[in-house]
Design a protein around this motif. Structure first.
Motif, mmCIF file in Angstrom:
data_model
loop_
_atom_site.group_PDB
_atom_site.id
_atom_site.type_symbol
_atom_site.label_atom_id
_atom_site.label_comp_id
_atom_site.label_asym_id
_atom_site.label_seq_id
_atom_site.Cartn_x
_atom_site.Cartn_y
_atom_site.Cartn_z
ATOM 1 N N ARG A 198 2.949 -3.289 -0.950
ATOM 2 C CA ARG A 198 3.383 -4.366 -1.858
ATOM 3 C C ARG A 198 3.006 -4.051 -3.294
ATOM 4 N NH1 ARG A 198 2.505 -9.350 2.425
ATOM 5 N NH2 ARG A 198 4.044 -8.521 3.894
ATOM 6 N N LYS A 241 6.997 -1.546 14.004
ATOM 7 C CA LYS A 241 6.279 -1.428 12.731
ATOM 8 C C LYS A 241 5.224 -2.513 12.609
ATOM 9 C CE LYS A 241 7.072 -1.958 7.847
ATOM 10 N NZ LYS A 241 7.925 -2.519 6.854
ATOM 11 N N SER A 267 1.885 1.683 5.066
ATOM 12 C CA SER A 267 1.024 2.023 3.938
ATOM 13 C C SER A 267 -0.461 1.867 4.256
ATOM 14 C CB SER A 267 1.410 1.168 2.733
ATOM 15 O OG SER A 267 1.371 -0.207 3.055
ATOM 16 N N TYR A 306 4.069 8.308 5.344
ATOM 17 C CA TYR A 306 3.718 8.802 4.005
ATOM 18 C C TYR A 306 3.040 10.164 4.084
ATOM 19 C CZ TYR A 306 4.903 4.020 2.969
ATOM 20 O OH TYR A 306 5.590 2.829 2.877
#
Ligand code: PBG
Length: 317
Positions: A198, A241, A267, A306
């Motif tokens: 975010r 997720k 994240s 990532y």
């Protein structure tokens, strides 16, 4: 049992799960401007990239043999109507056109959602203080069609509105994009592990939270129903997720549904490993590969992560 563990050559022979960069998808954040490469503080090695920098990044991604990228957009301005999400000259749409022209052969998935584009940070249209399901579907379908028009290979709705896969499928088909697949974020939980994202996407809700549309982390059976409904509505691939806290559901989805199963190592999962490694509390590369292996072993064929670049570099050695 130890005979089969006695040397690296034997271990390598009997290893049940292997990682392949071709099955990784790297999330990327595209922002306005030129020459912008702004590191996201909680996600070292990840950047907000302007279109020109995104092109350079994607050339590297492709050279590393990574399966593809998923794009998130940071628009110039946000408004109540999430206009930037479905504008033909929106940030993701511009990025798609540039990548299509300059990085041929790269697989591009787009995240279809509104939270990065609304002034209030929620994933849909607010009516009487609530996210209105059916009016939001129109925005989502319009965004998906605009992504297809700009060159997306796959669209991935992440909003968790009911009926969005059917609405998107219908509008894609009507606009002549019946060949574009839908990767549905089917079992997406209202997770604390989205925190760093975010900041990256500047998409924190300005009031309340997402618990009236994203799933309760306690509910596994409901996740299977979400997946079933998305498949009935025409999803080609499904996603669980976050990934590591939900390995049981990845496994269950793999067992029940004969479609490609994706998992998103989000994240917070990434940042926890980075932070511990930076403190010298854990070995970075081993934690990275062990976490990815666990997700693969649980049954995810496609991993959004990532770590795609550093993992691909290690695996190529
Ligand atoms: C947009 C979206 C989010 C993520 C992917 N798509 C954030 C959210 O739902 O709040 C999270 C990804 C991550 O944490 O890496 N709806």
């Amino acid at each position: 049992m130890r005979r089969m563990r006695s040397s690296e050559t034997i271990r390598n022979l009997v290893r049940e799960t292997r990682l392949d960069p071709a099955e990784f998808v790297l999330p990327l954040f595209v922002c306005p401007g030129e020459g912008v490469r702004r590191e996201i503080s909680a996600m070292p090695g990840n950047f907000q990239l302007s279109v020109d920098e995104l092109v350079r990044e994607c050339q590297e991604v492709k050279a590393l043999g990574i399966g593809g990228v998923i794009l998130f957009g940071l628009p110039e301005t946000k408004d109540e109507m999430a206009s930037g999400a479905y504008a033909d000259d929106g940030i993701v749409q511009r990025a798609l056109r540039a990548l299509r022209a300059q990085v041929p052969g790269l697989l591009i998935i787009t995240d279809v959602c509104n939270c990065e584009y609304t002034s209030h940070g929620h994933c849909g249209k607010i009516v009487d203080g609530e996210v209105d399901n059916d009016q939001t579907l129109e925005w989502l379908a319009a965004a998906a069609v605009s992504h297809a028009r700009a060159g997306a290979d796959i669209v991935a709705p992440s909003d968790m509105m009911d009926g969005r896969v059917a609405a998107i499928r219908h509008e894609l088909d009507a606009a002549g994009y019946s060949r574009i697949p839908i990767l549905a974020y089917s079992a997406k939980f209202a997770s604390v592990f989205y925190g760093p994202f975010r900041e990256a996407a500047e998409s924190a809700p300005q009031f309340g939270d997402r618990r009236s549309y994203q799933m309760d982390p306690a509910n596994g059976r409901e996740a299977m129903r979400e997946i079933e409904l998305d498949l009935e509505e025409g999803a080609d691939m499904i996603m669980v997720k976050p990934a590591m806290p939900y390995l049981d559901l990845i496994h269950e989805a793999r067992r029940r549904f004969d479609v490609p199963v994706a998992a998103y190592q989000v994240s917070g999962e990434f940042s926890m490993i980075e932070a511990a490694a930076r403190n010298g509390w854990i070995d970075h590369d081993r934690a990275m590969l062990e976490s990815l292996t666990s997700i693969r072993r649980a049954g995810a064929q496609i991993i959004l992560t990532y770590f795609a670049k550093p993992a691909a570099k290690l695996l190529r050695r």
